[in-house]
Scaffold this motif. Structure first.
Motif, short mmCIF file in Angstrom:
data_model
loop_
_atom_site.label_atom_id
_atom_site.label_comp_id
_atom_site.label_asym_id
_atom_site.label_seq_id
_atom_site.Cartn_x
_atom_site.Cartn_y
_atom_site.Cartn_z
N ARG A 415 0.84 -1.21 0.00
CA ARG A 415 0.00 0.00 0.00
C ARG A 415 0.87 1.26 0.00
O ARG A 415 0.57 2.23 -0.70
N THR A 416 1.96 1.22 0.78
CA THR A 416 2.85 2.40 0.84
C THR A 416 3.53 2.65 -0.51
O THR A 416 3.54 3.76 -1.03
N LYS A 417 4.11 1.60 -1.08
CA LYS A 417 4.85 1.75 -2.34
C LYS A 417 3.93 2.07 -3.50
O LYS A 417 4.34 2.77 -4.45
N LEU A 418 2.69 1.57 -3.48
CA LEU A 418 1.75 1.84 -4.58
C LEU A 418 0.96 3.12 -4.38
O LEU A 418 0.13 3.48 -5.22
N GLY A 419 1.19 3.80 -3.27
CA GLY A 419 0.57 5.09 -3.04
C GLY A 419 -0.91 5.04 -2.68
O GLY A 419 -1.64 5.99 -2.95
N VAL A 420 -1.35 3.95 -2.05
CA VAL A 420 -2.77 3.84 -1.69
C VAL A 420 -2.95 3.70 -0.18
O VAL A 420 -4.03 3.31 0.29
N LYS A 421 -1.91 4.00 0.56
CA LYS A 421 -2.00 3.90 2.02
C LYS A 421 -2.94 4.97 2.56
O LYS A 421 -2.85 6.13 2.20
N ASN A 422 -3.85 4.52 3.44
CA ASN A 422 -4.80 5.41 4.12
C ASN A 422 -5.68 6.19 3.14
O ASN A 422 -6.06 7.33 3.41
N LYS A 423 -5.97 5.61 2.00
CA LYS A 423 -6.81 6.29 1.01
C LYS A 423 -8.13 5.58 0.77
O LYS A 423 -8.91 5.99 -0.08
N GLY A 424 -8.40 4.50 1.52
CA GLY A 424 -9.66 3.78 1.38
C GLY A 424 -9.84 3.13 0.04
O GLY A 424 -10.98 2.93 -0.41
N ILE A 425 -8.74 2.80 -0.65
CA ILE A 425 -8.80 2.15 -1.97
C ILE A 425 -8.62 0.66 -1.77
O ILE A 425 -7.74 0.21 -1.04
N ASN A 426 -9.50 -0.13 -2.44
CA ASN A 426 -9.41 -1.58 -2.36
C ASN A 426 -8.16 -2.04 -3.07
O ASN A 426 -7.96 -1.76 -4.25
N LEU A 427 -7.29 -2.77 -2.34
CA LEU A 427 -6.01 -3.18 -2.88
C LEU A 427 -6.18 -4.16 -4.02
O LEU A 427 -5.44 -4.10 -5.02
N VAL A 428 -7.17 -5.07 -3.91
CA VAL A 428 -7.39 -6.06 -4.97
C VAL A 428 -7.78 -5.37 -6.27
O VAL A 428 -7.23 -5.64 -7.35
N ALA A 429 -8.74 -4.43 -6.18
CA ALA A 429 -9.20 -3.72 -7.37
C ALA A 429 -8.07 -2.88 -7.98
O ALA A 429 -7.91 -2.78 -9.21
N HIS A 430 -7.27 -2.29 -7.12
CA HIS A 430 -6.16 -1.45 -7.59
C HIS A 430 -5.13 -2.29 -8.33
O HIS A 430 -4.63 -1.90 -9.40
N LEU A 431 -4.83 -3.48 -7.79
CA LEU A 431 -3.85 -4.34 -8.45
C LEU A 431 -4.39 -4.85 -9.79
O LEU A 431 -3.63 -4.96 -10.77
N LYS A 432 -5.67 -5.15 -9.87
CA LYS A 432 -6.25 -5.58 -11.15
C LYS A 432 -6.21 -4.47 -12.18
O LYS A 432 -5.97 -4.73 -13.37
N SER A 433 -6.43 -3.22 -11.74
CA SER A 433 -6.38 -2.10 -12.68
C SER A 433 -4.98 -1.84 -13.21
O SER A 433 -4.80 -1.28 -14.28
N MET A 434 -3.98 -2.29 -12.47
CA MET A 434 -2.59 -2.06 -12.90
C MET A 434 -2.09 -3.17 -13.80
O MET A 434 -1.01 -3.07 -14.36
#
Length: 436
Positions: A415-434
């Motif tokens: 989450r820290t390296k991908l810039g989604v820490k403390n942003k309420g973004i679903n990690l699974v959905a974010h990884l699929k979008s990438m």
């Protein structure tokens, strides 16, 4: 009657003699007055080369007294160097001339003489007005010296140089001009009617020095480049007469010459052969054109290479995605099933070795998938892939053989390296979008 006749004749002779004596005294008085009034000029009266009288100015000029001069031969006052050629003129001629006299102290004195022959008591008496021209001669000598010095300077100028007077006559033609034109100085000095242009153009025509004296727009237009700055002209052009008739380019500078009253006295022009420079400029322009053409070709090649490199990167990325996808979909599920099955210690060791080797093989592909994954470790990339596949923390720990806390730590780092820490973004959905 005879006595009376002789007495009358004697009386007539006495009257004639008295009249002649009166005339002589009157003439002498007139000559004396004329002589004394000529304060700045010496006056000398001579008869058949003998001095019969002088004025005070002439006596001072010669250094002799009046009494010492009267009765002397006039040639005795002249420098002996002038006797052979000037004797007749000094004794008899009625004209203006210059001589050099010798003073009593031996000093040589330049004189200007204005002589006149007049009748006097039945004889021809020669009267001469004499002027000391020492100062004028000194000025003339200084002027000649300065003129000669100027000619010497012009003679040794490195550029071909010539000078014309106000009438267009050539009065200077230096060594460099002889070399450039092929015409000797003695054949050019004194020539006019634009003769100085013939060695350059093959026919008489004005050059820049002439254009300063007589403006001619048509001739000026024949130069490739010409600038006028007051009394100075600068220009360049092609002249067909140099280089043995092959022609060449020259650059010239001409300046107007004026006297102290600022009246036009002539013009001077210096000419430099710039054929080599023009050839170099032409070669440089051709080289620039060639380089410009090559640069254009290189730009096109560079554009094509960029397209090819981009396509190669896209293909490489696509290939990496396919390899990673195949490993993830066709290999990892079976490894997971093997891990859950009953394996002995040796089989587990083989499985761990297989997982390590697969990670090493897949690492170059999933590291190049996106710049967003460039700073992820191989373990983080594996966990990210399993998270995207919907695996829970416990399942991931079992698959990778690590503790749940280790998985949670790696999720935090992701989450820290991908810039989604403390942003309420679903990690699974974010990884699929990438696209991992």
């Amino acid at each position: 009657e005879l006595v009376k006749e002789r007495a009358a004749k004697l009386e007539l002779e006495i009257k004639e003699r008295r009249r002649a004596e009166a005339t002589l005294r009157e003439s002498e008085a007139r000559f004396r007055k004329f002589s004394e009034e000529a304060l700045h000029e010496g006056i000398i009266f001579q008869d058949d080369g003998k001095i019969i009288d002088v004025n005070e100015a002439l006596a001072k000029m010669s250094g002799y007294s009046r009494d010492e001069l009267i009765g002397r031969d006039v040639l005795g006052l002249v420098d002996p160097e002038y006797w052979p050629v000037e004797a007749h003129m000094i004794r008899d001629c009625e004209e203006e001339y210059e001589i050099v006299a010798c003073r009593k102290d031996g000093v040589r004195l330049p004189l200007e003489v204005h002589a006149k022959v007049i009748p006097y008591l039945g004889k021809m008496l020669r009267v001469a007005a004499v002027r000391d021209i020492t100062d004028r001669k000194r000025s003339e000598d200084a002027l000649l010296t300065a003129h000669q010095r100027l000619l010497d300077i012009i003679e040794f100028l490195p550029d071909a140089t010539f000078v014309i007077d106000r009438d267009g006559r050539v009065i200077a033609w230096n060594r460099a001009m002889e070399e450039m034109s092929g015409v000797r100085k003695d054949l050019m000095l004194g020539k006019s009617n634009y003769a100085h242009a013939v060695p350059f153009y093959g026919f008489p025509r004005p050059m820049m020095a002439d254009l300063l004296i007589r403006h001619d727009p048509e001739v000026e237009s024949s130069y490739e480049h010409i600038d006028r700055m007051g009394n100075i002209l600068c220009g360049e052009g092609f002249v067909p007469g140099i280089h043995g008739g092959k022609g060449g380019y020259v650059w010239g500078t001409a300046s107007l010459l004026t006297d102290r009253q600022r009246k036009v006295a002539g013009a001077i022009e210096s000419i430099r052969n710039i054929s080599e420079r023009k050839a170099m400029e032409s070669a440089l322009r051709q080289r620039e054109q060639d380089l410009e053409a090559k640069s254009h070709d290189l730009e096109e090649i560079n554009t094509a290479l960029k397209v090819l490199l981009k396509r190669r990167l896209e293909d490489q990325q696509e290939f990496g995605v396919n390899v990673w996808s195949n490993i993830k979909e066709l290999v990892f599920p079976y490894l997971e099933k093997l891990r859950r099955s009953r394996l002995n210690e040796l089989q587990k060791a083989y499985l761990e070795i297989l997982e390590v080797h697969l990670q090493d093989i897949a690492a170059p592909f999933y590291r190049n998938l996106s710049s967003d994954f460039a700073n992820l470790s191989p373990m983080e990339l594996q966990i990210a892939s399993l998270i995207k596949a919907g695996k829970r923390n416990k399942e991931i720990s079992e698959i990778l053989g690590i503790s749940v806390n280790t998985v949670l730590t790696h999720r935090h780092h992701l989450r820290t390296k991908l810039g989604v820490k403390n942003k309420g973004i679903n990690l699974v959905a974010h990884l699929k979008s990438m696209g991992i």
